[in-house]
Design an enzyme around this catalytic site. Structure first.
Site, PDB file in Angstrom:
ATOM      1  N   GLU A 152      -4.244  -6.686  15.102  1.00  0.00           N
ATOM      2  CA  GLU A 152      -3.759  -5.366  14.675  1.00  0.00           C
ATOM      3  C   GLU A 152      -4.903  -4.347  14.784  1.00  0.00           C
ATOM      4  O   GLU A 152      -4.678  -3.162  14.979  1.00  0.00           O
ATOM      5  CB  GLU A 152      -3.222  -5.428  13.233  1.00  0.00           C
ATOM      6  CG  GLU A 152      -2.314  -4.265  12.887  1.00  0.00           C
ATOM      7  CD  GLU A 152      -1.502  -4.459  11.609  1.00  0.00           C
ATOM      8  OE1 GLU A 152      -0.349  -4.915  11.688  1.00  0.00           O
ATOM      9  OE2 GLU A 152      -2.033  -4.169  10.520  1.00  0.00           O
TER      10      GLU A 152
ATOM     11  N   GLU B 104      10.532  -4.712   4.256  1.00  0.00           N
ATOM     12  CA  GLU B 104      10.548  -6.116   3.843  1.00  0.00           C
ATOM     13  C   GLU B 104      10.257  -6.248   2.352  1.00  0.00           C
ATOM     14  O   GLU B 104      10.986  -6.903   1.596  1.00  0.00           O
ATOM     15  CB  GLU B 104       9.479  -6.920   4.617  1.00  0.00           C
ATOM     16  CG  GLU B 104       9.768  -7.136   6.083  1.00  0.00           C
ATOM     17  CD  GLU B 104       9.274  -6.006   6.979  1.00  0.00           C
ATOM     18  OE1 GLU B 104       9.004  -4.892   6.460  1.00  0.00           O
ATOM     19  OE2 GLU B 104       9.180  -6.225   8.198  1.00  0.00           O
TER      20      GLU B 104
ATOM     21  N   GLY C  78      -4.740  -2.027   5.049  1.00  0.00           N
ATOM     22  CA  GLY C  78      -3.968  -3.174   4.558  1.00  0.00           C
ATOM     23  C   GLY C  78      -4.595  -4.512   4.898  1.00  0.00           C
ATOM     24  O   GLY C  78      -4.760  -5.388   4.035  1.00  0.00           O
ATOM     25  N   ARG C  79      -4.995  -4.703   6.158  1.00  0.00           N
ATOM     26  CA  ARG C  79      -5.490  -6.023   6.575  1.00  0.00           C
ATOM     27  C   ARG C  79      -6.907  -6.299   6.096  1.00  0.00           C
ATOM     28  O   ARG C  79      -7.447  -7.369   6.338  1.00  0.00           O
ATOM     29  CB  ARG C  79      -5.374  -6.176   8.097  1.00  0.00           C
ATOM     30  CG  ARG C  79      -6.025  -5.078   8.902  1.00  0.00           C
ATOM     31  CD  ARG C  79      -5.597  -5.125  10.361  1.00  0.00           C
ATOM     32  NE  ARG C  79      -6.112  -3.997  11.122  1.00  0.00           N
ATOM     33  CZ  ARG C  79      -5.525  -2.809  11.223  1.00  0.00           C
ATOM     34  NH1 ARG C  79      -4.404  -2.578  10.573  1.00  0.00           N
ATOM     35  NH2 ARG C  79      -6.051  -1.855  11.948  1.00  0.00           N
TER      36      ARG C  79
ATOM     37  N   LYS D 272       9.654  -0.527  14.064  1.00  0.00           N
ATOM     38  CA  LYS D 272      10.189  -0.195  12.725  1.00  0.00           C
ATOM     39  C   LYS D 272      11.237   0.904  12.831  1.00  0.00           C
ATOM     40  O   LYS D 272      12.307   0.821  12.243  1.00  0.00           O
ATOM     41  CB  LYS D 272       9.058   0.328  11.825  1.00  0.00           C
ATOM     42  CG  LYS D 272       8.160  -0.713  11.219  1.00  0.00           C
ATOM     43  CD  LYS D 272       7.315  -0.047  10.128  1.00  0.00           C
ATOM     44  CE  LYS D 272       5.992  -0.744   9.945  1.00  0.00           C
ATOM     45  NZ  LYS D 272       5.071  -0.025   9.074  1.00  0.00           N
TER      46      LYS D 272
ATOM     47  N   HIS E 122      -4.452 -33.308  17.905  1.00  0.00           N
ATOM     48  CA  HIS E 122      -3.270 -34.070  18.315  1.00  0.00           C
ATOM     49  C   HIS E 122      -2.151 -33.149  18.769  1.00  0.00           C
ATOM     50  O   HIS E 122      -1.002 -33.578  18.876  1.00  0.00           O
ATOM     51  CB  HIS E 122      -2.791 -34.951  17.148  1.00  0.00           C
ATOM     52  CG  HIS E 122      -3.790 -35.993  16.773  1.00  0.00           C
ATOM     53  ND1 HIS E 122      -3.801 -37.248  17.350  1.00  0.00           N
ATOM     54  CD2 HIS E 122      -4.847 -35.957  15.930  1.00  0.00           C
ATOM     55  CE1 HIS E 122      -4.812 -37.943  16.848  1.00  0.00           C
ATOM     56  NE2 HIS E 122      -5.466 -37.184  15.988  1.00  0.00           N
TER      57      HIS E 122
ATOM     58  N   LYS F  68       0.843  -1.202   0.000  1.00  0.00           N
ATOM     59  CA  LYS F  68       0.000   0.000   0.000  1.00  0.00           C
ATOM     60  C   LYS F  68       0.881   1.256   0.000  1.00  0.00           C
ATOM     61  O   LYS F  68       0.653   2.186  -0.741  1.00  0.00           O
ATOM     62  CB  LYS F  68      -0.906  -0.036   1.235  1.00  0.00           C
ATOM     63  CG  LYS F  68      -1.915   1.064   1.282  1.00  0.00           C
ATOM     64  CD  LYS F  68      -2.846   0.899   2.469  1.00  0.00           C
ATOM     65  CE  LYS F  68      -3.601   2.189   2.702  1.00  0.00           C
ATOM     66  NZ  LYS F  68      -4.435   2.150   3.893  1.00  0.00           N
TER      67      LYS F  68
HETATM   68  O1  F6P Z   1       2.457  -4.087   9.969  1.00  0.00           O
HETATM   69  C1  F6P Z   1       2.007  -2.824   9.650  1.00  0.00           C
HETATM   70  C2  F6P Z   1       1.453  -2.725   8.267  1.00  0.00           C
HETATM   71  O2  F6P Z   1       1.260  -1.378   8.004  1.00  0.00           O
HETATM   72  C3  F6P Z   1       0.175  -3.503   8.060  1.00  0.00           C
HETATM   73  O3  F6P Z   1      -0.946  -2.862   8.532  1.00  0.00           O
HETATM   74  C4  F6P Z   1       0.187  -3.686   6.586  1.00  0.00           C
HETATM   75  O4  F6P Z   1      -0.715  -4.667   6.186  1.00  0.00           O
HETATM   76  C5  F6P Z   1       1.630  -4.057   6.370  1.00  0.00           C
HETATM   77  O5  F6P Z   1       2.337  -3.242   7.290  1.00  0.00           O
HETATM   78  C6  F6P Z   1       2.151  -3.884   4.978  1.00  0.00           C
HETATM   79  O6  F6P Z   1       2.093  -2.548   4.545  1.00  0.00           O
HETATM   80  P1  F6P Z   1       2.248  -2.164   3.040  1.00  0.00           P
HETATM   81  O7  F6P Z   1       1.134  -2.787   2.263  1.00  0.00           O
HETATM   82  O8  F6P Z   1       2.199  -0.673   2.999  1.00  0.00           O
HETATM   83  O9  F6P Z   1       3.586  -2.672   2.546  1.00  0.00           O
END
Ligand code: F6P
Length: 545
Positions: A354, A214, A268-269, A513, A385, A208
């Site tokens: 979250e 990452e 995002g979620r 972060k 199990h 987003k």
């Molecule tokens: O972990 C925080 C967060 O902002 C989430 O809410 C989101 O889904 C994720 O990082 C990834 O963010 P982006 O889509 O901006 O890379």
């Protein structure tokens, strides 16, 4: 159109629930169940969903009081505001409109005075034609070969939703093979790409913000790999991107035809329904992706239009509040009885924790009651199990959602009755338990002498009285999965409204972060600044390698 700011524990119904809790606390579910004059109120039938809530530590008064609580907390007003573009994510000054992106096209939703539905449908048709062109081989890679594999590069909401759905609907797969890279652990990305053919792999960067460490690190690693295997100009053929940050997408070198925008009013979620779901569409075909949206849209309508006592997300949310705030349960387990939904608990962990892991209320004050639940789980029967021992005989009360399907997917599947007999038996066992009398009789029948019976019996007793919800659905399909996910999304929202918190921001992920980027600089410069003594010595040890 912001949310009302009502402290739930100051309501009349909360106080009545507190008093009522003392009456219910020690009652047995099995007795509550047999004494009910209206069993149908404890079963919610909707489309192909049959939701049984009768194995809960509640009676009619509990349900009525919980519904009063929802009313006193103005849930109806909150639902209206959410669906109609109210700025209910106040700390980020945003609307919350994931429901709009699964529209059936018949509504009109204004953001900043403009109806957003036409642009949603336009993005959807771009997803459709891109999906069809990739699957048919119309869109090809750098060496003119059709794509065989798709790699989704994203994390959090840009990964967990897509991977859960792709895994969940594997039975409905297109000919493309999906892969997911999320962790900043370089071994993860290298492990995924090591067996991929660069000529026939399409990469979808989903972020987003397009600034997430990452995702951008993994995308750059893959870009370098692709360029080293093919050529600089392969980048524009092999990368698609989904983001709100069109400037950064351009810098990365993505072909504008392969860019899918998204709106900042989709969290995002909650974004798998948007172009974030591009990998889903590629993996299961656009028609199935569209059915997923249809299923979610049907649940949206149910949630908006159904009176609270028959409203599935509302009732499930209220039961969860009952256990969280009155029984003081710390956790809830989700147990799908299908291997396909093995990523559902992980997806729900982000969606729920979250969203509702907050301790400041909508008035800006610290809350003095419990909010977000801890969510965990795994598929049945595997979890039987593994951790079921603790649910049956441990010291903690853990309400569980059991999710099962009447029909399997494969016609040749001869084991479904075995799977489902476990599904039904577990909720019955959790409720009924096993008395000392039954244990003793069984041990005597087995031929044990009196002293062995006496020394063993306590270990074999099951207290029972463990609450469960049973969600029995006809079959796992794109549509039913869409409805199921939307059901949990609305459950989250209802709980956030009643707890008087903001469910749609996530400031709690920022601190780690920020510190990580500072620590990274120090590691790269091999110069540790002043941390606490524990962190200092760990960093020294890391750098001494
Ligand atoms: O972990 C925080 C967060 O902002 C989430 O809410 C989101 O889904 C994720 O990082 C990834 O963010 P982006 O889509 O901006 O890379």
């Amino acid at each position: 159109m912001s949310l009302k700011k009502i402290n739930p524990i100051k309501t009349k119904s909360w106080n009545k629930l507190k008093a009522h809790f003392n009456e219910i606390e020690n009652k047995e579910i099995k007795n509550l169940l047999s004494s009910r004059s209206n069993p149908s109120s404890f079963s919610l039938e909707w489309n192909d969903f049959n939701i049984d809530i009768s194995k809960n530590r509640v009676d009619n008064t509990t349900l009525n009081l919980l519904i009063d609580l929802a009313k006193e907390c103005k849930l109806d007003d909150a639902i209206f505001k959410q669906f109609n573009g109210g700025i209910i994510n106040e700390t980020e000054k945003r609307e919350v409109l994931h429901t709009a992106i699964r529209t059936d096209g018949n509504e009109k939703i204004n953001v900043d005075g403009q109806n957003v539905i036409p642009s949603i449908l336009e993005t959807r048709s771009k997803i459709e034609s891109f999906t069809n062109d990739v699957i048919s081989g119309n869109i090809k890679g750098y060496n003119n070969k059709p794509f065989t594999d798709v790699v989704n590069i994203g994390i959090g909401g840009s990964d967990l939703g897509p991977v859960m759905v792709v895994e969940g609907l594997k039975y409905y797969s297109s000919r493309l093979k999906p892969h997911f890279v999320s962790n900043v652990d370089g071994d993860h990305v290298l492990e995924i790409i090591k067996d991929l053919n660069p000529e026939t792999t399409l990469f979808v960067i989903v972020s987003k913000t397009f600034t997430t460490q990452e995702t951008i690190s993994n995308a750059n690693t893959i870009k370098d790999w692709l360029v080293s295997k093919l050529n600089d100009s392969a980048v524009s053929k092999h990368f698609a991107a989904v983001s709100t940050n069109l400037t950064e997408i351009k810098k990365f070198g993505i072909n504008p035809k392969m860019v899918f925008s998204m709106n900042d009013w989709v969290g995002g979620r909650f974004s798998l329904w948007s172009s974030v779901g591009l990998s889903i569409s590629l993996a299961i075909g656009y028609d199935n992706f569209n059915k997923l949206l249809t299923g979610a849209n049907k649940m949206d309508k149910h949630f908006q239009k159904t009176e609270f006592k028959n409203n599935i997300p509302v009732v499930l949310a209220l039961l969860s509040i009952w256990y969280n705030n009155f029984f003081k349960c710390e956790t809830e387990a989700v147990i799908p009885y299908t291997q396909y939904l093995n990523r559902l608990p992980a997806y729900l962990q982000q969606a729920i924790m979250e969203s509702n892991g907050k301790s400041i209320d909508r008035n800006g004050n610290p809350v003095d009651y419990q909010t977000g639940n801890i969510i965990w789980g795994d598929t049945g029967t595997n979890s039987q199990h593994a951790f079921f021992q603790l649910i049956h005989q441990g010291t903690k009360l853990i309400p569980c959602d059991f999710i099962g399907f009447k029909k399997p997917l494969f016609k040749e599947n001869t084991q479904h009755d075995k799977l489902m007999s476990n599904f039904f038996a577990q909720t019955e066992a959790l409720m009924m338990g096993k008395s000392e009398k039954a244990v003793v009789e069984e041990l005597i029948k087995m031929g044990l002498d009196e002293s062995d019976v006496n020394s063993l019996k306590a270990y074999k007793v099951f207290e029972g009285n463990r609450p469960t919800n049973t969600l029995l659905i006809d079959q796992l399909s794109p549509e039913s999965l869409g409805s199921l996910i939307a059901m949990y999304e609305h459950k989250i929202f209802v709980q956030g409204v009643i707890w008087n918190i903001y469910s749609y921001d996530q400031w709690g992920v920022e601190l780690g972060k920020q510190l990580a980027s500072k620590v990274l600089q120090e590691i790269e410069n091999k110069k540790i600044s002043n941390h606490d003594s524990s962190t200092n010595s760990l960093l020294k040890s890391y750098l001494s390698n």
